[in-house]
Design a protein around this motif. Structure first.
Motif, PDB file in Angstrom:
ATOM      1  N   GLU A 580      23.402 -55.651  48.533  1.00 46.62           N
ATOM      2  CA  GLU A 580      24.520 -56.592  48.552  1.00 46.62           C
ATOM      3  C   GLU A 580      25.034 -56.743  49.968  1.00 46.62           C
ATOM      4  O   GLU A 580      24.968 -55.813  50.773  1.00 46.62           O
ATOM      5  N   LYS A 581      25.573 -57.910  50.262  1.00 44.38           N
ATOM      6  CA  LYS A 581      26.163 -58.151  51.573  1.00 44.38           C
ATOM      7  C   LYS A 581      27.370 -57.240  51.745  1.00 44.38           C
ATOM      8  O   LYS A 581      28.213 -57.116  50.866  1.00 44.38           O
ATOM      9  N   GLY A 582      27.424 -56.557  52.874  1.00 45.82           N
ATOM     10  CA  GLY A 582      28.546 -55.661  53.140  1.00 45.82           C
ATOM     11  C   GLY A 582      28.313 -54.234  52.685  1.00 45.82           C
ATOM     12  O   GLY A 582      29.066 -53.329  53.043  1.00 45.82           O
ATOM     13  N   LYS A 583      27.271 -54.015  51.876  1.00 46.24           N
ATOM     14  CA  LYS A 583      26.959 -52.658  51.410  1.00 46.24           C
ATOM     15  C   LYS A 583      25.980 -52.031  52.407  1.00 46.24           C
ATOM     16  O   LYS A 583      24.849 -52.488  52.553  1.00 46.24           O
ATOM     17  N   LYS A 584      26.415 -50.996  53.097  1.00 45.52           N
ATOM     18  CA  LYS A 584      25.610 -50.409  54.168  1.00 45.52           C
ATOM     19  C   LYS A 584      24.429 -49.609  53.626  1.00 45.52           C
ATOM     20  O   LYS A 584      24.507 -49.025  52.549  1.00 45.52           O
ATOM     21  N   GLU A 585      23.335 -49.604  54.416  1.00 48.10           N
ATOM     22  CA  GLU A 585      22.111 -48.900  54.035  1.00 48.10           C
ATOM     23  C   GLU A 585      21.651 -48.011  55.182  1.00 48.10           C
ATOM     24  O   GLU A 585      22.002 -48.236  56.345  1.00 48.10           O
ATOM     25  N   LEU A 586      20.866 -47.000  54.856  1.00 47.68           N
ATOM     26  CA  LEU A 586      20.282 -46.128  55.868  1.00 47.68           C
ATOM     27  C   LEU A 586      18.973 -45.567  55.334  1.00 47.68           C
ATOM     28  O   LEU A 586      18.930 -45.044  54.219  1.00 47.68           O
ATOM     29  N   GLY A 589      13.663 -40.831  56.257  1.00 43.41           N
ATOM     30  CA  GLY A 589      12.302 -40.505  55.848  1.00 43.41           C
ATOM     31  C   GLY A 589      11.757 -41.592  54.937  1.00 43.41           C
ATOM     32  O   GLY A 589      11.749 -42.771  55.283  1.00 43.41           O
ATOM     33  N   GLU A 590      11.326 -41.208  53.734  1.00 40.55           N
ATOM     34  CA  GLU A 590      10.758 -42.183  52.803  1.00 40.55           C
ATOM     35  C   GLU A 590      11.790 -42.794  51.863  1.00 40.55           C
ATOM     36  O   GLU A 590      11.459 -43.613  51.019  1.00 40.55           O
ATOM     37  N   TYR A 591      13.065 -42.408  52.034  1.00 38.86           N
ATOM     38  CA  TYR A 591      14.089 -42.879  51.098  1.00 38.86           C
ATOM     39  C   TYR A 591      15.045 -43.866  51.764  1.00 38.86           C
ATOM     40  O   TYR A 591      15.496 -43.656  52.895  1.00 38.86           O
ATOM     41  N   LEU A 592      15.370 -44.931  51.024  1.00 42.15           N
ATOM     42  CA  LEU A 592      16.387 -45.890  51.459  1.00 42.15           C
ATOM     43  C   LEU A 592      17.658 -45.616  50.662  1.00 42.15           C
ATOM     44  O   LEU A 592      17.645 -45.647  49.426  1.00 42.15           O
ATOM     45  N   TYR A 593      18.747 -45.332  51.360  1.00 42.85           N
ATOM     46  CA  TYR A 593      20.024 -45.056  50.699  1.00 42.85           C
ATOM     47  C   TYR A 593      20.994 -46.211  50.913  1.00 42.85           C
ATOM     48  O   TYR A 593      21.056 -46.794  51.996  1.00 42.85           O
ATOM     49  N   ARG A 594      21.766 -46.506  49.856  1.00 41.94           N
ATOM     50  CA  ARG A 594      22.835 -47.502  49.930  1.00 41.94           C
ATOM     51  C   ARG A 594      24.151 -46.859  49.511  1.00 41.94           C
ATOM     52  O   ARG A 594      24.162 -45.893  48.748  1.00 41.94           O
ATOM     53  N   GLU A 595      25.232 -47.411  49.992  1.00 42.90           N
ATOM     54  CA  GLU A 595      26.536 -46.994  49.488  1.00 42.90           C
ATOM     55  C   GLU A 595      26.576 -47.238  47.982  1.00 42.90           C
ATOM     56  O   GLU A 595      26.104 -48.261  47.509  1.00 42.90           O
ATOM     57  N   GLU A 596      27.111 -46.278  47.248  1.00 37.05           N
ATOM     58  CA  GLU A 596      27.191 -46.249  45.784  1.00 37.05           C
ATOM     59  C   GLU A 596      25.899 -45.775  45.119  1.00 37.05           C
ATOM     60  O   GLU A 596      25.798 -45.797  43.891  1.00 37.05           O
ATOM     61  N   LYS A 619      29.512 -42.626  49.108  1.00 43.44           N
ATOM     62  CA  LYS A 619      30.715 -43.443  49.254  1.00 43.44           C
ATOM     63  C   LYS A 619      30.768 -44.204  50.573  1.00 43.44           C
ATOM     64  O   LYS A 619      31.390 -45.254  50.669  1.00 43.44           O
ATOM     65  N   LYS A 620      30.108 -43.652  51.594  1.00 46.94           N
ATOM     66  CA  LYS A 620      30.204 -44.291  52.907  1.00 46.94           C
ATOM     67  C   LYS A 620      28.986 -43.929  53.736  1.00 46.94           C
ATOM     68  O   LYS A 620      28.520 -42.783  53.712  1.00 46.94           O
ATOM     69  N   ILE A 621      28.465 -44.918  54.466  1.00 48.04           N
ATOM     70  CA  ILE A 621      27.343 -44.688  55.380  1.00 48.04           C
ATOM     71  C   ILE A 621      27.742 -45.149  56.772  1.00 48.04           C
ATOM     72  O   ILE A 621      28.267 -46.262  56.940  1.00 48.04           O
ATOM     73  N   GLU A 622      27.516 -44.310  57.760  1.00 51.25           N
ATOM     74  CA  GLU A 622      27.744 -44.670  59.157  1.00 51.25           C
ATOM     75  C   GLU A 622      26.393 -44.694  59.858  1.00 51.25           C
ATOM     76  O   GLU A 622      25.644 -43.728  59.799  1.00 51.25           O
ATOM     77  N   SER A 623      26.073 -45.802  60.495  1.00 54.71           N
ATOM     78  CA  SER A 623      24.791 -45.908  61.211  1.00 54.71           C
ATOM     79  C   SER A 623      25.055 -45.820  62.714  1.00 54.71           C
ATOM     80  O   SER A 623      26.107 -45.365  63.134  1.00 54.71           O
TER      81      SER A 623
END
Length: 729
Positions: A580-586, A589-596, A619-623
């Motif tokens: 979703e727009k505004g939902k941060k990702e990081l 390794g082999e995993y993609l994490y999103r807020e929530e 709850k929160k991702i800082e890149s």
């Protein structure tokens, strides 16, 4: 780029025995713009050090980090001690108190005579000092000895870093061995593994080879045997191995072949040096043998002690009335015997009321001891191997519960328990739920931390999967028939009405009643070829989008394959938490994490009150340069940085092993022949017993039957049962 700050140590806020320091540092110079704000000010620092003092000037290498509770900290990766070079600095150093008998007058005379190279000259030729007026031979000798001692510690640490150790490891090694450090390394570098918990064999072995040790060196062979047995023990759960197995696996570690004579000599040396124990044809690591013997001896001691007071079932009628329950005959006996015996075991399948009777046990103990609830909470402890199990135990009993690690005050820094044989708990009575999950080492440490007078009740289902760590303690204790045990077999009314529980009990006995499938709302079997299983899982998952993440869970036997945990997590992330727009990702390794995103903790982090198996939401991702992920575990917000991102992973689907100690309202289990060796009875039984209200099985009935028929689940080798029956050998 790594930051550097130059300045002076002011004081320590915390200092461990291993050399870990949290302290205050005055910054005089820095190469980092972010740290310029601290010039001529103090900053909190953390790291591993030896013998910091307020006299020297230091260069600290590391990074500025932000701690949620304590603010900015400089995390030190390495440091250097700057020698005083200016005359005034050398005079100040000589009069610092490190060198007895040297006052300001003598210090000035020494520096005037020897100049800016004063310290080097003293180290090289202390006799030069005697030529200086008022400097005695005793002054010269003491000054030289103290300066040499002062320098040698730093030189040893430098030698360790040149060998290849990190600054942290160098500090741990030096702070343990002191002046014997280099001698120990020269004699046998692998001896460090016995005392320094943070060192890994693989890392040490790499350094040893890099520094010229031959692959077939006797010291390396012996260390490799111990390491290999430990690794095999962790992998298979065995407490001992046979000689030919050790011989077979050893070349995989050594990456070179050795002769039978060399192998036999290494084995004999390990036995002579008390690192291996041989009983008949069984080969144990010494610490494993000692752990099993300790458990057996304590159990024998406890099993011979009983309360002298007689209790009858009538004692429980008032308790039943007070609690609003009615116990059956077996449950009443379990409650009474829990009070009368020093060690007592309660076992049974799902729906038999194991947890229900804990309230009765607590109430009876309170009444018999005439305790108030406040007193009871100081005398009785409810424990479980995992955070989830402890929380569930607390919810069912309205009594505080904790993990065993927390109760024993596990210290992450030293990897040791602070409650131990030298500092025992004052508990009168401990009740441990989900006891099938307790491995040999944890049980030993728990017993060491308890007084021999402490009453113990173990509660668990020994038909479930054994512990992740080696051993099968609960099963061994029960099957020895040497300890008092209550078997709960009668199902509660809700158990009789549950097709899930009926299925679990059938599987426990070794058969499947297919008439239970799709008969009622609580148990659904969807027949599907392997390639369609994922579609069915996604379709069911969509019906539970609005469910709490705590209530819906997919459990699978394996991580790989198209129906494995990793693939399921990728697919279900797009259902439960799409981009979703505004939902941060990081990406880690082999995993993609999103807020929530839903995630599961993989290790114990008691300092953050989060434990292996806990499930939470991101709850929160800082890149950017300071990557961070904040995970909420039931209101406990934990910050993770790049150094510990490996401590969690996606949890829309989790392994059955990780689900032990947890319960979920709705559980979905894929079961296909492709899971191969993971299809065995205890695994499927454990998965099904995690479900409370609605169970979906998707796949092949034949695969389910294969699992139920398969009792060959690599039965663990342990000795507690044998030692209880026949005596320790």
């Amino acid at each position: 780029m790594e930051a550097v700050i130059k300045g002076q140590y002011r004081k320590s806020i915390f200092q461990s025995d291993t050399g870990y320091v949290i302290g205050i540092f005055k910054v005089l110079e820095t190469n980092s713009k972010d740290l310029e704000v601290y010039l001529n000010r103090t900053i909190t620092f953390t790291g591993y050090f030896h013998d910091l003092n307020e006299i020297d000037t230091y260069l600290l290498h590391g990074n500025l980090v932000h701690h949620e509770k304590y603010g900015d900290q400089f995390q030190v990766t390495s440091y250097e001690r700057c020698k005083p070079e200016e005359k005034d600095a050398i005079i100040e150093f000589l009069t610092s108190g490190l060198f007895k008998g040297i006052g300001e007058t003598k210090a000035k005379k020494i520096v005037d005579a020897l100049g800016k190279d004063t310290l080097s000259v003293i180290l090289e030729n202390p006799s030069n000092l005697i030529l200086i007026p008022t400097i005695t031979e005793k002054n010269a000798r003491l000054l030289h000895e103290k300066l040499k001692e002062y320098e040698s510690s730093y030189e040893t640490i430098i030698a360790l870093t040149e060998y290849g150790f990190s600054t942290k490891d160098s500090m741990l090694i030096y702070n343990y061995y002191k002046e014997k450090t280099l001698q120990i390394i020269e004699e046998n570098v692998y001896n460090l593994l016995d005392k320094i918990n943070h060192l890994s064999f693989r890392k040490l072995d790499l350094l040893a080879l890099k520094n010229g040790m031959a692959k077939e060196d006797r010291r390396r062979v012996e260390a490799s045997i111990c390491y290999m047995i430990q690794e095999l023990s962790n992998h298979f759960g065995h407490c001992y191995f046979y000689l030919e197995e050790i011989r077979l696996y050893l070349p995989r570690i050594l990456t070179v072949s050795i002769s039978s004579e060399e192998f036999d000599l290494a084995i004999q040396n390990l036995i002579m040096n008390y690192k291996l124990v041989v009983v008949e044809d069984r080969y144990y690591l010494k610490e494993m043998y000692d752990a099993e013997c300790f458990i057996v001896n304590r159990m024998k001691l406890l099993s011979h002690e009983q309360e002298k007071k007689e209790l009858k079932e009538e004692e429980l009628f008032e308790i039943e009335k007070y609690l609003g329950v009615q116990y059956n005959k077996d449950q009443r006996q379990a409650i009474l015997q829990s009070y009368l015996n020093k060690i007592f075991i309660i076992t049974g399948g799902p729906g038999t009321g194991k947890t229900t009777i804990l309230k009765g046990i607590l109430e009876l103990y309170k009444n018999q001891k005439k305790y108030s609830y406040e007193q009871l909470m100081k005398k009785v402890y409810l424990l479980a191997p995992t955070g989830r199990a402890a929380k569930r135990m607390s919810e069912k009993t309205d009594f505080q519960a904790s993990t065993i690690h927390r109760f024993l005050k596990w210290n992450k820094e030293t990897d040791k328990f602070q409650v131990n044989e030298y500092n025992k708990s004052d508990a009168e009575f401990v009740i441990i739920d989900e006891a099938s999950m307790i491995d040999t080492y944890l049980m030993m440490n728990l017993l060491k931390g308890l007084s021999v007078s402490t009453k113990i009740v173990l509660v668990g289902d020994y038909e479930q999967l054994p512990s992740v760590g080696p051993g099968q303690v609960l099963s061994d204790l029960i099957q020895s028939k040497k300890l008092p045990v209550c078997y709960l077999n009668e199902l509660y009314r809700q158990g009789k009405d549950s097709n899930i529980i009926m299925l679990a009990h059938d599987i426990r006995k070794g058969y499947i009643d297919e008439s239970l499938f799709n008969k009622e709302e609580d148990l659904t079997f969807i027949s599907s070829p392997p390639g369609k299983v994922m579609n069915h899982m996604k379709e069911i998952a969509e019906a539970y989008i609005d469910f709490s993440y705590k209530n819906f869970q997919i459990l699978a036997p394996m991580y790989k394959t198209i129906n494995g945990i990793d693939h399921i997590n990728q697919e279900l992330q797009e259902i439960f938490n799409p981009k979703e727009k505004g939902k941060k990702e990081l990406t880690v390794g082999e995993y993609l994490y999103r807020e929530e995103d839903k995630v599961i903790q993989l290790t114990n982090m008691p300092e953050e009150n989060v434990y292996n198996g806990d499930i939470g939401l991101i709850k929160k991702i800082e890149s950017g340069s300071k990557k961070a992920i904040y995970i909420d575990y039931d209101g406990n917000l934990v910050k993770y940085t790049a150094s510990n991102f490996q401590n969690f992973r996606p949890a829309y689907a989790i392994s059955i092993h990780k689900a032990q100690g947890s319960e979920f309202d709705v559980v979905l289990i894929p079961i296909v022949k492709g899971f191969q060796k993971m299809l065995y009875r205890k695994l499927i039984y454990t998965a099904i017993t995690r479900c409370k209200k609605k169970l979906y099985l998707i796949g092949d009935k034949e695969a389910l039957q294969i699992a139920v028929d398969n009792m060959n689940d690599n039965l663990r080798r342990s000795s507690i049962k044998d030692f209880l029956i026949s005596g320790i050998k």
